[in-house]
Design a protein around this motif. Structure first.
Motif, PDB file in Angstrom:
ATOM      1  N   ALA A 271      35.629   9.751 -14.162  1.00 54.58           N
ATOM      2  CA  ALA A 271      34.374   9.057 -14.581  1.00 54.58           C
ATOM      3  C   ALA A 271      34.568   8.233 -16.021  1.00 54.58           C
ATOM      4  N   TYR A 272      35.630   8.942 -16.751  1.00 55.64           N
ATOM      5  CA  TYR A 272      35.906   8.404 -18.070  1.00 55.64           C
ATOM      6  C   TYR A 272      37.284   7.792 -18.264  1.00 55.64           C
ATOM      7  N   THR A 273      38.203   7.965 -17.363  1.00 58.50           N
ATOM      8  CA  THR A 273      39.568   7.361 -17.231  1.00 58.50           C
ATOM      9  C   THR A 273      39.918   6.719 -16.075  1.00 58.50           C
ATOM     10  N   ALA A 274      40.841   5.761 -16.310  1.00 55.23           N
ATOM     11  CA  ALA A 274      41.607   5.017 -15.065  1.00 55.23           C
ATOM     12  C   ALA A 274      43.162   4.935 -15.714  1.00 55.23           C
ATOM     13  N   TYR A 275      43.831   4.518 -14.403  1.00 55.91           N
ATOM     14  CA  TYR A 275      45.155   4.417 -14.846  1.00 55.91           C
ATOM     15  C   TYR A 275      45.658   3.126 -15.443  1.00 55.91           C
ATOM     16  N   ILE A 276      46.627   3.316 -16.379  1.00 52.20           N
ATOM     17  CA  ILE A 276      47.255   2.045 -16.596  1.00 52.20           C
ATOM     18  C   ILE A 276      48.917   2.064 -16.664  1.00 52.20           C
ATOM     19  N   MET A 277      49.283   0.964 -16.709  1.00 50.15           N
ATOM     20  CA  MET A 277      50.871   1.059 -16.779  1.00 50.15           C
ATOM     21  C   MET A 277      51.416   0.035 -18.010  1.00 50.15           C
ATOM     22  N   ASP A 278      52.348   0.520 -18.267  1.00 54.72           N
ATOM     23  CA  ASP A 278      53.120  -0.139 -19.448  1.00 54.72           C
ATOM     24  C   ASP A 278      54.319  -0.938 -18.798  1.00 54.72           C
TER      25      ASP A 278
END
Length: 158
Positions: free
Chosen positions: A125-132
């Motif tokens: 509920a508080y986080t989603a994936y990110i990519m560099d």
């Protein structure tokens, strides 16, 4: 209004990786839910929060199906998801983000390396994936943060 995008491509009409296809750049062939698909990186770059911090979106937890994730995000009111769908694309899932990064590593696509990009896969509920896209780091961050998103399109290969 959602742009009507191409839905399928004939296997015999697929270009080499890194060449133009369906309004973007052909990244690779891959399998999703038992169907072979062509992944296309669109030229657009979106910016905004993933969604509302603290809200778990049912249907946005797939590690592989970015289109299903993006549709669930849009139904919950995510502005970047709505914009991606209007372009006839979606925000890449973790798998699709890694395939895009592999194409960048092979010199086939150019990506903005200045900031982390949203992926459509929600972790909680508080986080989603990110990519560099400079080094390919996959991480998590708060969903209310402002980030970039680079839409893709996935066509069924016939």
């Amino acid at each position: 209004m959602t742009k009507q995008a191409q839905q399928t491509v004939l296997a015999a009409e697929l270009p080499e990786r890194g060449q133009p296809l369906a309004g973007g750049v052909f990244v690779t062939r891959y399998w999703l839910n038992g169907v072979e698909r062509a992944l296309i990186l669109l030229p657009d770059e979106l910016s905004g929060p993933w969604g509302e911090y603290g809200v778990e979106i049912k249907g946005a937890g797939s590690y592989s199906d970015g289109e299903a994730n993006t549709r669930a995000m849009a139904e919950a009111g995510s502005v970047i998801a709505i914009k991606a769908l209007e372009l006839g694309g979606h925000i890449p899932s973790c798998l699709e983000g890694q395939l895009v990064m592999a194409a960048k590593a092979d010199g086939l696509v150019v990506l903005n390396e200045e900031r982390f990009h949203w992926l459509s896969s929600q972790r909680a509920a508080y986080t989603a994936y990110i990519m560099d896209f400079e080094d390919g780091w996959l991480s998590l961050t708060g969903e209310g943060d402002e980030r970039l998103a680079r839409p893709v399109r996935s066509l069924i290969i016939q």
